[in-house]
Each structure stands twice: as structure tokens, then as C-alpha cells.
Design an enzyme around this catalytic site. Structure first.
Site, PDB file in Angstrom:
ATOM      1  N   ASP A   3       0.961  -1.080  -0.253  1.00  0.00           N
ATOM      2  CA  ASP A   3       0.323   0.002  -0.064  1.00  0.00           C
ATOM      3  C   ASP A   3       0.592   1.605  -0.074  1.00  0.00           C
ATOM      4  O   ASP A   3       1.786   1.289   0.970  1.00  0.00           O
ATOM      5  CB  ASP A   3      -0.856  -0.058   1.323  1.00  0.00           C
ATOM      6  CG  ASP A   3      -2.067   1.525   1.721  1.00  0.00           C
ATOM      7  OD1 ASP A   3      -0.838   1.284   0.139  1.00  0.00           O
ATOM      8  OD2 ASP A   3      -2.712   1.072   2.284  1.00  0.00           O
ATOM      9  N   VAL A   4       1.037   2.115  -1.347  1.00  0.00           N
ATOM     10  CA  VAL A   4       2.428   3.013  -0.895  1.00  0.00           C
ATOM     11  C   VAL A   4       1.406   4.355  -0.346  1.00  0.00           C
ATOM     12  O   VAL A   4       2.212   5.058  -0.060  1.00  0.00           O
ATOM     13  CB  VAL A   4       2.484   3.516  -2.494  1.00  0.00           C
ATOM     14  CG1 VAL A   4       2.989   2.306  -3.311  1.00  0.00           C
ATOM     15  CG2 VAL A   4       0.891   4.077  -3.158  1.00  0.00           C
TER      16      VAL A   4
ATOM     17  N   TYR B 248      -3.578  15.319 -10.338  1.00  0.00           N
ATOM     18  CA  TYR B 248      -2.904  14.491 -10.820  1.00  0.00           C
ATOM     19  C   TYR B 248      -2.049  14.681 -11.969  1.00  0.00           C
ATOM     20  O   TYR B 248      -0.861  14.404 -11.941  1.00  0.00           O
ATOM     21  CB  TYR B 248      -3.810  13.155 -11.541  1.00  0.00           C
ATOM     22  CG  TYR B 248      -3.627  12.737 -12.444  1.00  0.00           C
ATOM     23  CD1 TYR B 248      -2.428  10.977 -11.072  1.00  0.00           C
ATOM     24  CD2 TYR B 248      -3.183  11.903 -13.702  1.00  0.00           C
ATOM     25  CE1 TYR B 248      -2.246   9.967 -11.798  1.00  0.00           C
ATOM     26  CE2 TYR B 248      -2.736  10.818 -14.055  1.00  0.00           C
ATOM     27  CZ  TYR B 248      -2.077   9.687 -12.797  1.00  0.00           C
ATOM     28  OH  TYR B 248      -1.507   8.395 -13.722  1.00  0.00           O
TER      29      TYR B 248
ATOM     30  N   LYS C   2       2.056  14.396 -10.818  1.00  0.00           N
ATOM     31  CA  LYS C   2       2.745  13.824 -11.980  1.00  0.00           C
ATOM     32  C   LYS C   2       4.034  14.620 -12.687  1.00  0.00           C
ATOM     33  O   LYS C   2       5.221  14.350 -12.949  1.00  0.00           O
ATOM     34  CB  LYS C   2       2.244  12.985 -13.554  1.00  0.00           C
ATOM     35  CG  LYS C   2       0.778  11.356 -13.107  1.00  0.00           C
ATOM     36  CD  LYS C   2       2.433  10.788 -12.228  1.00  0.00           C
ATOM     37  CE  LYS C   2       1.111   9.495 -13.139  1.00  0.00           C
ATOM     38  NZ  LYS C   2       2.467   8.089 -12.421  1.00  0.00           N
TER      39      LYS C   2
END
Length: 264
Positions: A64-65, A162, A166
Site C-alpha cells: 500500500d503506497v 494528478y 506527475k
């Protein structure tokens, strides 16, 4: 079985399906020992079984990151099981959180914003690199490969968190490359365009900002294999775009299909 990755021990986050699964299976077919990780043990064990059936070597570790303890533990378990770690591939992404928070930045709650950043940058890259680092330092031919997205270099409605996360992954790749140089650790990044697992949706049709076709996970696996191999010993700090031309096509920014679907 190939030999391009002989001697490599590779930990891949989020490797029970999609791009991560293809990375795991292809790396193993090229001789790497692979730590398959993810939240779903059943999926992970199936990937491991396929690798072993094909003559490769792999083991599944639950990951689980979003949990620092989980990330630290998986790195330790990988090293204990395989006797070392040469290669870290940070592929996991909080896809569920991203898919359920498609809205303008000003409508995000702090919790929604943080969930996406933790799953994309903090846990997936920072914690993983932090705990893998001492093992990579002692390895020969060590490298880190981050899987990023075309959304890191283009703006899309509804995907602000997101895209920002990124973009941070891209920046961290460059920092890791510089900081790893003295220790022989390379760091590179692949910017992914629209990739789908269904073979039926990867024909040679263009559109959605692409100049070739919709991608499939193996398109990323082939590029990744080179980047983590010793053939790429001169490549570090690289942002490698594997997106069918998405990021260079000016029509992409206004394409609704792409804005909804691009990314890893």
C-alpha cells in the site's frame, strides 16, 4: 528466456495489472528476478504464477503506497527474499482516487488533493526511493524508473491534482539522477499516453491527439526494459515520451476523449 536483465532484482510498485503487470512479466522473461507488488494478493499471485510457468522468478509482496510502513517493509522483504535490489520501478498510481475526483481545482477538498499526491509522489516515489536507496547504492547497474504521464506536461480540465503530482514525479526523477550519480544510480522517467489493456482497442487508428494508435501495456514494457538494462548505462535524468505522439500534437489539448483518458 531472454538475458537482457540477467542479474537484476526489480521491485515494481502496482504490478498486479495493466502496465505494471506487463513490466513484471516482460522483465522476468528477460532474466530479472521480480518483486510483484500491489493491494490485491489474488491478482499478484496470478502474475507470479504466470511468470513462474514461463520459467521466470518472482514473488508477490502486498503493498500500500499510502503507508510508509508498507513501503519500507516491501523493500526490506524484497532484499531479504532475493538477496539484494538493483532496480526500483515506481509505477503505482491512485487510479480510483483520480477517477472519482475529476473536477476543477477549486472544488477539491484537502483530503482529495492529498490522497492523489500521496499515492502518486510521496509514497510511490519519495518513500520508495528513500528506503531502496541504500540497497541501490551497493548494487551494480542500479537504477530507478518512474512511470509518469502526458498529463504532467499538458493541462486538462478536472485532472489538476494528478497532473501536478506527475509533474513532481518528473522533477524528482531529475533530482534523483543528479543525487545518484556519485553512487552509480541512474534515474529515468517514462511519460505515458493513453494505454489500454484490451487488445481490441489498440489497432492502427489515430485520433485523440495520437499520431499512431492507442497504446497497450507492452509498448511501455519494451521501453522500460531498455531503460533499466545496462544497455542504457549512458541514460539518466531522461524524460522518455512513449505516447503515440500525443504530447507533440497540438490538437490534443482540445480533444475531450484525450482529456478524460490520457495518463498512466
Amino acid at each position: 528466456m531472454g538475458t537482457r536483465l540477467d542479474g537484476k532484482v526489480v521491485l515494481i510498485s502496482g504490478s498486479t495489472r495493466g502496465i505494471g503487470r506487463s513490466l513484471a512479466e516482460h522483465f522476468a522473461s528477460e532474466g530479472a528476478k521480480v518483486a510483484v507488488t500491489g493491494r490485491t494478493a489474488e491478482r499478484g499471485e496470478k502474475v507470479v504464477a504466470r511468470i513462474r510457468e514461463a520459467g521466470g522468478e518472482a514473488e508477490f509482496f502486498p503493498l500500500d503506497v499510502t503507508s510508509e510502513d508498507s513501503v519500507r517493509g516491501v523493500v526490506s522483504s524484497t532484499v531479504e527474499h532475493f538477496g539484494g535490489l538493483t532496480t526500483l520501478v515506481n509505477n503505482a498510481a491512485p487510479t480510483d482516487a483520480v477517477a472519482t475526483t475529476i473536477k476543477p481545482i477549486h472544488e477539491y477538498s484537502n483530503e482529495e488533493w492529498q490522497r492523489i499526491l500521496t499515492g502518486t509522489v510521496t509514497g510511490n516515489v519519495f518513500w520508495a526511493s528513500k528506503y531502496a536507496w541504500p540497497h541501490l547504492v551497493s548494487a551494480v547497474g542500479a537504477s530507478i524508473l518512474n512511470i509518469s504521464s502526458g498529463q504532467s506536461v499538458a493541462g486538462f480540465k478536472g485532472f489538476g491534482a494528478y497532473g501536478a503530482a506527475k509533474a513532481a514525479v518528473n522533477s524528482l526523477t531529475r533530482s534523483l539522477a543528479v543525487e545518484g550519480s556519485d553512487d552509480g544510480i541512474r534515474a529515468n522517467c517514462i511519460l505515458v499516453g493513453r494505454v489500454v489493456a484490451s487488445k481490441g482497442d489498440s489497432g492502427h487508428h489515430t485520433g485523440g491527439g495520437r499520431l499512431t494508435r492507442i497504446g497497450n501495456p507492452m509498448d511501455i514494457a519494451y521501453a522500460a526494459t531498455w531503460l533499466v538494462s545496462d544497455e542504457a548505462a549512458f541514460a539518466t535524468g531522461s524524460m522518455v515520451t512513449v505516447d503515440g505522439g500525443f504530447s507533440i500534437n497540438g490538437d490534443a489539448a482540445s480533444d475531450a476523449e484525450s482529456s478524460a483518458a490520457a495518463g498512466s
